[in-house]
Design an enzyme around this catalytic site. Structure first.
Site, PDB file in Angstrom:
ATOM      1  N   HIS A 265      -7.598 -10.553   1.696  1.00 43.55           N
ATOM      2  CA  HIS A 265      -6.969 -10.724   3.033  1.00 43.55           C
ATOM      3  C   HIS A 265      -5.360 -11.077   2.697  1.00 43.55           C
ATOM      4  O   HIS A 265      -4.806 -12.050   3.515  1.00 43.55           O
ATOM      5  CB  HIS A 265      -7.583 -11.811   3.659  1.00 43.55           C
ATOM      6  CG  HIS A 265      -8.996 -11.326   4.088  1.00 43.55           C
ATOM      7  ND1 HIS A 265      -9.834 -10.791   4.981  1.00 43.55           N
ATOM      8  CD2 HIS A 265     -10.009 -11.805   2.961  1.00 43.55           C
ATOM      9  CE1 HIS A 265     -10.920 -10.619   4.663  1.00 43.55           C
ATOM     10  NE2 HIS A 265     -11.345 -11.205   3.625  1.00 43.55           N
TER      11      HIS A 265
ATOM     12  N   SER B 272      22.112  -1.890  -1.740  1.00 44.16           N
ATOM     13  CA  SER B 272      22.576  -1.407  -0.101  1.00 44.16           C
ATOM     14  C   SER B 272      23.915  -1.312   0.143  1.00 44.16           C
ATOM     15  O   SER B 272      24.922  -1.677  -0.757  1.00 44.16           O
ATOM     16  CB  SER B 272      22.165  -2.823   0.535  1.00 44.16           C
ATOM     17  OG  SER B 272      22.722  -2.838   1.895  1.00 44.16           O
TER      18      SER B 272
ATOM     19  N   LYS C 282      21.671  -6.794  -2.348  1.00 50.77           N
ATOM     20  CA  LYS C 282      20.495  -6.322  -2.333  1.00 50.77           C
ATOM     21  C   LYS C 282      20.126  -5.506  -3.721  1.00 50.77           C
ATOM     22  O   LYS C 282      20.878  -4.764  -4.120  1.00 50.77           O
ATOM     23  CB  LYS C 282      20.297  -5.182  -1.169  1.00 50.77           C
ATOM     24  CG  LYS C 282      20.216  -6.062   0.075  1.00 50.77           C
ATOM     25  CD  LYS C 282      18.915  -6.773   0.287  1.00 50.77           C
ATOM     26  CE  LYS C 282      17.638  -6.061   0.239  1.00 50.77           C
ATOM     27  NZ  LYS C 282      17.593  -5.481   1.718  1.00 50.77           N
TER      28      LYS C 282
ATOM     29  N   GLU D 165       8.885   2.407  -3.038  1.00 46.53           N
ATOM     30  CA  GLU D 165       8.702   2.880  -1.820  1.00 46.53           C
ATOM     31  C   GLU D 165       8.507   4.182  -1.301  1.00 46.53           C
ATOM     32  O   GLU D 165       7.522   4.802  -0.576  1.00 46.53           O
ATOM     33  CB  GLU D 165       9.996   2.310  -0.971  1.00 46.53           C
ATOM     34  CG  GLU D 165       9.965   0.892  -0.757  1.00 46.53           C
ATOM     35  CD  GLU D 165      11.125   0.220  -0.250  1.00 46.53           C
ATOM     36  OE1 GLU D 165      11.362  -0.675   0.536  1.00 46.53           O
ATOM     37  OE2 GLU D 165      12.549   0.898  -0.598  1.00 46.53           O
TER      38      GLU D 165
END
Ligand code: ARG
Length: 466
Positions: free
Chosen positions: A159, A286, A292, A299
């Protein structure tokens, strides 16, 4: 310039298809990649036609010579594909016939319906084996990374809440197991891909004495005992694509496993977790925020599962309402199949490479794993060993967690008196229960994240994969 007449329309039709129909129906823009197998199938079909006396040795020789030349030209990028000839089969056959008149005999006893099924099966055999071997490499990368950090312990989660401590290697080995089942499934589906449809014609075989066993053998459609593997029903052979569906299903599940692994890496590489560092080479910056470092490769690995699942759905939907037997709808199978094979293989390969360059922040993992609450279950087991029924032990430890929270102390810093106030059966030795290394030694069940067991599993996989 005069356009080549589409072979399939000769005789019956007064005119060729309109330009928009040709554009709408062509498949050469994507099925050209079957060329190797189309030529191979034709070479073997021609050899069989010579054996049964449909073509002469001289005709056979000219067909072989020109098919080989065409193959070389395609390989060298010198062959001109003609969209008006629809597909890879007609492009190659038309060019062959232009060069060698005997080419006009090649289609004897053959239809594009058994031909396309044959080409796809041969293409897929290679893809299945390539992908399976890439999966092996990915497993080896996971075992390698786990082995490099064999002592690192981190919290395991359920969880998304801290649950119990596990070795980092144990977490990775969970994926090794998943990928192993993917590997086995791929090898298993190979058996059903490796069946020869050649000789089934358009739908109903042929009146000619084609030697199906000979062509199957020559094309490698054989079992372990070298017995030919033939499609046993001509209608099934030209109309079903379950071999492609099966591959796409296995590949989709593999993609889902890759996606979950990618998600773990994305999460672990956040500043909040900071368990791992993905090498710069596998991240991007970025365009706006200079600080970044984004895990784009992971991804995309996660994202690609979407299209791969979509491909499976597209194939199933394509098949579900089709009347027997071949219908042109089936031409839509190829792009979905190719797309799945390309993207899943690319994802497996890049994930394997990325893992090889991923490093683990051992201290951060160790600090997180030092959370004494991770051993609350061990504490309940302690009471069980003192004869307390598990439900009561669970309740007692739950109470202790509450007490510690109220006192603002970590669970392991409660005094013996505080332990005993909750259950008198807690002895002095309870304080030793929080030593993480001994806790990991206590886990001795097969499959558990115990120190010995994880080392054993790492060794087993190393032996299996290297
Ligand atoms: N391009 C076609 C396909 O991919 C080849 C088979 C065509 N057969 C036919 N009867 N039109 O399915």
């Amino acid at each position: 310039m005069k356009k080549a007449a589409p072979v399939s329309r000769s005789g019956r039709f007064a005119a060729g298809p309109s330009a928009d129909v040709a554009r709408f129906t062509e498949s050469i823009s994507f099925d050209w990649r079957l060329w190797r197998f189309d030529i191979l199938g034709s070479l073997v079909h021609a050899t069989m036609l010579r054996k049964i006396g449909i073509i002469t040795t001289a005709e056979h020789r000219s067909i072989v010579k020109e098919l080989e030349a065409i193959g070389r030209e395609i390989h060298d990028g010198k062959f001109t594909w003609k969209p008006e000839l629809e597909d890879v089969h007609m492009n190659i056959e038309a060019e062959l016939t232009r060069r060698a008149p005997a080419g006009a005999k090649l289609h004897t006893g053959r239809s594009r319906n058994d031909q396309v099924a044959l080409d796809m099966r041969m293409w897929l055999r290679c893809e299945v084996l390539d992908l399976a071997s890439a999966v092996r490499d990915l497993q080896a990368s996971l075992v390698g990374l786990g082995g490099r950090y064999a002592d690192v312990i981190l919290p395991g989660y359920t969880h998304m809440q801290r649950a119990q401590p596990v070795y980092f290697a144990h977490h990775l080995l969970a994926y090794v197991e998943m990928f192993d089942r993917d590997y086995q499934r791929l090898l298993d589906c190979y058996q059903r891909v490796n069946v020869c449809p050649l000789g089934c014609g358009a739908i109903a075989g042929s009146t000619l004495p084609l030697d199906r066993e000979m062509t199957a053998r020559l094309l490698g459609f054989v079992d372990a005992k070298n017995r030919p593997l033939l499609c046993q029903n001509s209608m099934d052979a030209v109309s079903d694509r379950d071999f492609a569906v099966e591959f796409c299903a296995h590949a989709a599940l593999l993609a889902v496993h890759l996606s979950r692994l990618a998600e773990d890496l994305v999460l672990w590489s956040t500043s909040e977790f900071n368990f791992v560092r993905i090498s710069d080479a596998y991240t991007t910056g970025s365009s706006l925020m200079p600080q970044k470092k984004n895990p784009d490769v992971a991804e995309l690995a996660r994202g690609k599962s979407g299209r791969v699942i979509g491909n499976l759905m597209a194939l199933l939907t394509l098949l579900k309402g089709l009347p027997m037997t071949y219908n042109r709808d089936l031409q839509e199978d190829k792009e979905r199949l190719f797309d799945t094979a390309d993207h899943v293989r690319a994802t497996v390969n890049i994930m394997a490479a990325m893992l090889q360059q991923t490093t683990v922040n051992a201290e951060v993992c160790q600090a997180a794993a030092a959370d004494p609450l991770l051993l609350a279950t061990d504490l309940a087991d302690y009471l069980v060993c003192k004869g307390v029924p598990f439900r009561q032990a669970h309740h007692a430890v739950g109470t202790l967690v509450g007490v510690a929270e109220k006192l603002g102390k970590p669970l392991n810093l409660l005094s013996l008196a505080e332990f005993q106030a909750v259950d008198a059966r807690f002895g002095k030795d309870v304080l030793g229960m929080f030593e993480l290394q001994s806790a990991m030694h206590r886990k001795q069940l097969p499959g558990s994240p115990g120190s010995k067991e994880v080392r054993k599993q790492l060794a087993r996989w190393r032996k299996e994969l290297c």
